[in-house]
Design an enzyme around this catalytic site. Structure first.
Site, PDB file in Angstrom:
ATOM      1  N   HIS A 224       2.853   4.241  -7.726  1.00 62.92           N
ATOM      2  CA  HIS A 224       3.347   5.555  -7.310  1.00 62.92           C
ATOM      3  C   HIS A 224       2.182   6.476  -6.982  1.00 62.92           C
ATOM      4  O   HIS A 224       1.991   6.883  -5.844  1.00 62.92           O
ATOM      5  CB  HIS A 224       4.225   6.140  -8.415  1.00 62.92           C
ATOM      6  CG  HIS A 224       4.964   7.386  -8.026  1.00 62.92           C
ATOM      7  ND1 HIS A 224       5.059   7.842  -6.726  1.00 62.92           N
ATOM      8  CD2 HIS A 224       5.661   8.281  -8.776  1.00 62.92           C
ATOM      9  CE1 HIS A 224       5.773   8.951  -6.695  1.00 62.92           C
ATOM     10  NE2 HIS A 224       6.146   9.245  -7.930  1.00 62.92           N
ATOM     11  N   HIS A 264       4.445   3.057   3.900  1.00 58.90           N
ATOM     12  CA  HIS A 264       5.186   3.942   3.007  1.00 58.90           C
ATOM     13  C   HIS A 264       6.596   3.417   2.862  1.00 58.90           C
ATOM     14  O   HIS A 264       7.154   2.820   3.789  1.00 58.90           O
ATOM     15  CB  HIS A 264       5.201   5.375   3.561  1.00 58.90           C
ATOM     16  CG  HIS A 264       5.640   6.404   2.580  1.00 58.90           C
ATOM     17  ND1 HIS A 264       6.972   6.666   2.315  1.00 58.90           N
ATOM     18  CD2 HIS A 264       4.923   7.252   1.788  1.00 58.90           C
ATOM     19  CE1 HIS A 264       7.049   7.629   1.410  1.00 58.90           C
ATOM     20  NE2 HIS A 264       5.835   7.995   1.066  1.00 58.90           N
ATOM     21  N   ASP A 319      -1.872   9.693   1.467  1.00 60.16           N
ATOM     22  CA  ASP A 319      -3.020   9.330   0.643  1.00 60.16           C
ATOM     23  C   ASP A 319      -4.234   8.932   1.467  1.00 60.16           C
ATOM     24  O   ASP A 319      -5.368   9.052   1.000  1.00 60.16           O
ATOM     25  CB  ASP A 319      -2.650   8.168  -0.285  1.00 60.16           C
ATOM     26  CG  ASP A 319      -1.567   8.544  -1.273  1.00 60.16           C
ATOM     27  OD1 ASP A 319      -1.690   9.621  -1.885  1.00 60.16           O
ATOM     28  OD2 ASP A 319      -0.598   7.782  -1.418  1.00 60.16           O
TER      29      ASP A 319
END
Length: 382
Positions: A224, A264, A319
């Site tokens: 996560h 994702h 990210d």
């Protein structure tokens, strides 16, 4: 159909929410109907938290009152500071330290005896959590450096204040704006694992401290949170390599290495938050060292265009660019996930409050796959 097993609850509708919505095919994210691009470029983190908690953007007077209320709650108790010092000395992981701090905040809660159904009290508790997390995190990092923690700066907003307490220097405008924008981008994102964890805990009418502590715990898992730290470690590896960064990427691809920050669970195109942070990364590069921006853009171009990942629905997520952006802001890489939690706490609190308005205990089913009709044998005969 009701007996179909959906591992990870994938595709299972479990709640309704008016907080955020994701269109994974179009690469669109909205908070309360507002495009993330507009909020990130035009609002502050405090405005976005107000929006998530109250359903509308504040006017100037409302924002001033809300910000003042947050500012009043920034200080943490000496017990929390002492614990952060001990955990730092024990070389504890930052996410574990944060989990402990959030749980400890409740010890000094002035409304600890409020009824679970008192959602206004829950909101005020959530405000205290949101205000205190930056102070506790910064103190933990200062202790790790054998330095004394700094008191919150009375003239700085939440984002700028965290950078000040972390580094000991007031951040430049571009650093403060960039970090504030990053907090906005991470504030909410549908019913992800940590948000769902907080909601499950909240559905039992446990207090908001328990729900946020659970959210922190869920986010600490490598599936996560933590991908932006992985990205930065890859960028360090590129920087220390004898290869040109283009050559490094080609070699890594030939070796079958997976580059973190791509793909994702929801998005099939480039994450809209990644686009915004890429812009910020470029601005920071123009103001300082441009190698991190060059590395990330080269990787994206090679994998997305030349290796065809974009056509396969695998594109950069938030990210991929947040790692290098945080590094350019002077944030230690193992603090990346804790500041993700710092931001997402606003979303966790919003979801718990929203769910508790029409609460029903979350209690899904499971299919039993164990043995049947076992014959019990007394202990002395086993």
């Amino acid at each position: 159909m009701a007996d179909d097993l959906k591992k990870g609850l994938e595709g299972v509708l479990v709640a309704e929410s008016g907080l955020s919505s994701i269109d994974g095919d179009e690469g669109r994210l909205i908070y309360r109907g507002y495009p993330i691009e507009d909020l990130a470029r035009g609002a502050s983190y405090e405005e976005v938290v107000y929006l998530l908690w109250h359903g509308e953007l504040p006017n100037a007077d409302e924002l001033e009152e809300f910000t003042a209320a947050l500012d009043e709650e920034r200080d943490v108790s000496e017990d929390v500071l002492d614990t952060m010092e001990r955990l730092a000395a024990a070389d504890e992981q930052p996410m574990a330290a944060l989990r402990t701090a959030v749980s400890m905040f409740s010890a000094s809660e002035p409304e600890g005896d409020a009824e679970p159904e008192d959602l206004e009290a829950t909101l005020r508790k959530g405000r205290r959590i949101t205000a205190k997390i930056p102070t506790a995190l910064a103190a933990f990092e200062r202790y790790r450096l054998d330095e004394e923690p700094l008191d919150p700066h009375p003239d700085l907003g939440l984002a700028a204040n965290f950078l000040y307490m972390l580094t000991g220097e007031e951040p430049s405008d571009i650093h403060a704006e960039t970090f504030d924008q990053a907090l906005i981008l991470h504030a909410d994102h549908g019913l992800n694992a940590s948000t769902f964890t907080s909601m499950v805990i909240g559905s039992t009418m446990a207090d908001i401290y328990s729900a946020v502590t659970g959210g922190v715990s869920a986010l600490s898992g490598p599936l996560h949170g933590g991908a932006n730290q992985d990205v930065m470690e890859v960028l360090f590896e590129i920087d220390e390599s004898d290869l040109d960064h283009r050559e490094w990427v080609e070699q890594a691809n030939e070796e079958g290495r997976r580059i973190p920050g791509f793909g994702h669970r929801v998005y099939n195109v480039k994450d809209p938050r990644a686009k915004i942070l890429q812009e910020r990364s470029k601005e920071l590069a123009e103001d300082g060292d441009d190698k991190w921006y060059n590395y990330t853009t080269t990787i994206e171009q090679y994998l997305s265009e030349e290796q065809g990942l974009a056509e396969k629905g695998i594109a950069p997520n938030v990210d991929f660019y947040s790692g290098s952006v945080y590094y350019q802001l002077g944030i230690p890489i193992d603090m990346y996930t804790p500041i993700f939690a710092m931001s997402r706490a606003g979303g966790w609190i919003a979801h718990v409050l929203e769910y508790q308005e029409d609460n029903r205990l979350i209690r899904p089913l499971s299919r039993y796959t164990g043995p049947e009709d076992q014959e019990f044998v007394p202990l002395e005969d086993r």
